[in-house]
Design an enzyme around this catalytic site. Structure first.
Site, mmCIF file in Angstrom:
data_model
loop_
_atom_site.group_PDB
_atom_site.id
_atom_site.type_symbol
_atom_site.label_atom_id
_atom_site.label_comp_id
_atom_site.label_asym_id
_atom_site.label_seq_id
_atom_site.Cartn_x
_atom_site.Cartn_y
_atom_site.Cartn_z
ATOM 1 N N ASP A 43 0.858 -1.191 0.000
ATOM 2 C CA ASP A 43 0.000 0.000 0.000
ATOM 3 C C ASP A 43 0.892 1.238 0.000
ATOM 4 O O ASP A 43 2.009 1.211 0.520
ATOM 5 C CB ASP A 43 -0.867 0.036 1.271
ATOM 6 C CG ASP A 43 -2.053 -0.926 1.188
ATOM 7 O OD1 ASP A 43 -2.244 -1.568 0.144
ATOM 8 O OD2 ASP A 43 -2.785 -1.015 2.191
ATOM 9 N N ARG A 54 -1.277 -1.081 -8.621
ATOM 10 C CA ARG A 54 -2.655 -0.696 -8.279
ATOM 11 C C ARG A 54 -2.725 0.822 -8.423
ATOM 12 O O ARG A 54 -1.900 1.538 -7.862
ATOM 13 C CB ARG A 54 -2.997 -1.082 -6.844
ATOM 14 C CG ARG A 54 -4.371 -0.507 -6.418
ATOM 15 C CD ARG A 54 -4.548 -0.487 -4.894
ATOM 16 N NE ARG A 54 -4.586 -1.798 -4.313
ATOM 17 C CZ ARG A 54 -4.250 -2.041 -3.037
ATOM 18 N NH1 ARG A 54 -3.830 -1.071 -2.257
ATOM 19 N NH2 ARG A 54 -4.309 -3.259 -2.564
HETATM 20 P P1 FDA Z 1 -14.444 9.078 -4.398
HETATM 21 O O1 FDA Z 1 -14.561 8.899 -2.898
HETATM 22 O O2 FDA Z 1 -13.514 10.118 -4.917
HETATM 23 O O3 FDA Z 1 -15.878 9.265 -4.961
HETATM 24 C C1 FDA Z 1 -16.091 9.662 -6.320
HETATM 25 C C2 FDA Z 1 -17.383 9.114 -6.856
HETATM 26 O O4 FDA Z 1 -17.438 7.676 -6.681
HETATM 27 C C3 FDA Z 1 -18.612 9.605 -6.181
HETATM 28 O O5 FDA Z 1 -18.978 10.852 -6.640
HETATM 29 C C4 FDA Z 1 -19.606 8.498 -6.553
HETATM 30 O O6 FDA Z 1 -19.982 8.591 -7.895
HETATM 31 C C5 FDA Z 1 -18.759 7.243 -6.437
HETATM 32 N N1 FDA Z 1 -18.829 6.641 -5.084
HETATM 33 C C6 FDA Z 1 -17.838 6.597 -4.167
HETATM 34 N N2 FDA Z 1 -18.241 5.939 -3.052
HETATM 35 C C7 FDA Z 1 -19.515 5.587 -3.261
HETATM 36 C C8 FDA Z 1 -20.487 4.899 -2.490
HETATM 37 N N3 FDA Z 1 -20.219 4.450 -1.254
HETATM 38 N N4 FDA Z 1 -21.714 4.702 -3.033
HETATM 39 C C9 FDA Z 1 -22.007 5.153 -4.248
HETATM 40 N N5 FDA Z 1 -21.125 5.837 -5.027
HETATM 41 C C10 FDA Z 1 -19.905 6.040 -4.557
HETATM 42 N N6 FDA Z 1 -5.243 5.216 -1.163
HETATM 43 C C11 FDA Z 1 -3.930 5.409 -0.865
HETATM 44 O O7 FDA Z 1 -3.513 6.561 -0.675
HETATM 45 N N7 FDA Z 1 -3.059 4.350 -0.804
HETATM 46 C C12 FDA Z 1 -3.466 3.066 -1.047
HETATM 47 O O8 FDA Z 1 -2.649 2.151 -0.983
HETATM 48 C C13 FDA Z 1 -4.848 2.856 -1.351
HETATM 49 N N8 FDA Z 1 -5.320 1.601 -1.612
HETATM 50 C C14 FDA Z 1 -6.633 1.452 -2.052
HETATM 51 C C15 FDA Z 1 -7.103 0.181 -2.432
HETATM 52 C C16 FDA Z 1 -8.366 0.050 -2.975
HETATM 53 C C17 FDA Z 1 -8.842 -1.318 -3.405
HETATM 54 C C18 FDA Z 1 -9.212 1.188 -3.121
HETATM 55 C C19 FDA Z 1 -10.574 1.070 -3.726
HETATM 56 C C20 FDA Z 1 -8.772 2.420 -2.697
HETATM 57 C C21 FDA Z 1 -7.504 2.565 -2.151
HETATM 58 N N9 FDA Z 1 -7.051 3.803 -1.708
HETATM 59 C C22 FDA Z 1 -5.724 3.968 -1.393
HETATM 60 C C23 FDA Z 1 -8.022 4.910 -1.489
HETATM 61 C C24 FDA Z 1 -8.107 5.827 -2.687
HETATM 62 O O9 FDA Z 1 -6.914 6.555 -2.829
HETATM 63 C C25 FDA Z 1 -9.287 6.821 -2.538
HETATM 64 O O10 FDA Z 1 -9.049 7.616 -1.404
HETATM 65 C C26 FDA Z 1 -10.641 6.170 -2.401
HETATM 66 O O11 FDA Z 1 -10.776 5.041 -3.221
HETATM 67 C C27 FDA Z 1 -11.747 7.195 -2.754
HETATM 68 O O12 FDA Z 1 -11.689 7.553 -4.114
HETATM 69 P P2 FDA Z 1 -12.687 6.911 -5.207
HETATM 70 O O13 FDA Z 1 -12.077 7.114 -6.532
HETATM 71 O O14 FDA Z 1 -12.927 5.481 -4.845
HETATM 72 O O15 FDA Z 1 -14.056 7.640 -5.069
#
Ligand code: FDA
Length: 296
Positions: A123, A173
């Site tokens: 990570d 990732r």
């Molecule tokens: P974000 O939270 O930005 O949301 C954007 C959009 O996604 C929303 O507007 C909506 O459309 C949709 N959405 C999100 N959550 C939803 C929900 N619960 N229900 C419905 N819609 C939803 N970070 C890091 O710094 N180091 C790491 O090693 C990792 N590892 C990691 C592994 C995995 C498998 C994941 C999925 C994430 C990480 N992260 C991480 C976290 C990552 O950096 C990030 O902070 C989160 O995934 C949030 O960003 P998103 O792009 O997922 O959606």
């Protein structure tokens, strides 16, 4: 000023008593809980990666305990025939006080992972740890092929890191990035982060390094679905990844549509930092946590 997460991190007993707050996003407190969660995901056709919660450990004994838990986890996963990787935060196994100690603990995990070729994801944490993480990764890759990093699309350096990983044939990732970083280190606007994410995703998808597309962002998911269809990139050349307890229905729908999906399963009693990042990302996550507490 200390955050609630800092206060909880310094009070393991309190974290244990307040575990019910985090249960929506954390599979449980024990290895057995994590194995059960992985089995349920696998039964639904989803792959998993497990993370033993903990970060910024400053005591050698705690780093050794975290390492020991990973070893137990690997034994139980292999015995159960689980479809599961492991995710390691290097700061939980020594990086915060000694890069060599972190590598030595990682080496123990690698030796236990070797017979089953289990993939080990490192990570990525705050930006101050990134160079150190790549140095530890290089040492790990010299003895074990199945290990790879996370690239955070919000970092200005992300494109350079992606190119280096592609050059070395390392599986990446890709995520947006979850830590608070200043503007000279990281993009701040969501539209810029999304644009960079998609540019990096396209580069990884056409490179043949089997990227993990880690996001819940529907716009990015749709863009990746379209890009891979338009460019004849088969569904087995990449995987989507999401977090345990977040968009569980979407995880299953993507799987049903023929995509690979890996769910990140955190477990353990040190959930405060992880939980705090999930709450900071989305107000809805607070509602989900509350619904979990009140049984909704
Ligand atoms: P974000 O939270 O930005 O949301 C954007 C959009 O996604 C929303 O507007 C909506 O459309 C949709 N959405 C999100 N959550 C939803 C929900 N619960 N229900 C419905 N819609 C939803 N970070 C890091 O710094 N180091 C790491 O090693 C990792 N590892 C990691 C592994 C995995 C498998 C994941 C999925 C994430 C990480 N992260 C991480 C976290 C990552 O950096 C990030 O902070 C989160 O995934 C949030 O960003 P998103 O792009 O997922 O959606």
């Amino acid at each position: 000023m200390a955050t609630i997460a800092d206060v909880l991190n310094n009070s393991p007993g309190l974290q244990r008593r307040l575990f019910f707050l985090a249960r929506r996003f954390v599979a449980g407190e024990t290895v057995a809980n994590a194995i059960d969660a992985v089995a349920a995901l696998n039964a639904a056709g989803l792959s998993a990666t497990v993370d033993f919660l903990g970060e910024d450990v400053h005591a050698e004994s705690e780093a050794a305990n975290a390492t020991q838990t990973y070893l137990q986890m690997l034994d139980r996963m292999v015995a159960a025939g689980a479809d599961c990787n492991i995710s390691v935060k290097l700061s939980a196994i020594g990086q915060a006080f000694s890069e060599d100690a972190a590598f030595e603990n990682l080496r123990r995990i690698i030796e236990r992972a070797r017979p089953s070729n289990t993939f080990i994801r490192l990570d990525m944490e705050g930006s101050r740890t990134v160079d150190s993480t790549y140095r530890i990764l290089a040492r790990a890759r010299a003895i074990y092929e199945h290990v790879g990093p996370v690239v955070q699309a919000y970092l200005h350096r992300a494109a350079t890191d992606v190119e280096r990983c592609i050059g070395l044939g390392v599986r990446v990732r890709l995520c947006k990035g979850a830590y608070k970083e200043p503007p000279d280190i990281a993009l701040q606007k969501m539209s810029d982060i999304r644009a960079n994410y998609m540019a990096l995703a396209q580069r990884l998808l056409t490179s043949g390094v089997y990227p993990g597309i880690a996001t819940h962002d529907e716009r990015l998911i749709q863009a990746v679905v379209k890009y891979t269809a338009d460019h004849n990139i088969a569904n087995d050349r990449f995987e989507f990844q999401m977090l345990y307890g977040v968009r569980a229905r979407r995880q299953r729908a993507l799987r049903a549509a023929g995509y690979r999906m890996r769910v990140y399963v955190p477990f353990g009693t040190h959930w405060a930092g992880y939980f705090y990042r999930r709450l900071s990302e989305r107000r809805e996550n607070l509602l989900l946590a509350l619904r979990g507490i009140f049984g909704g």
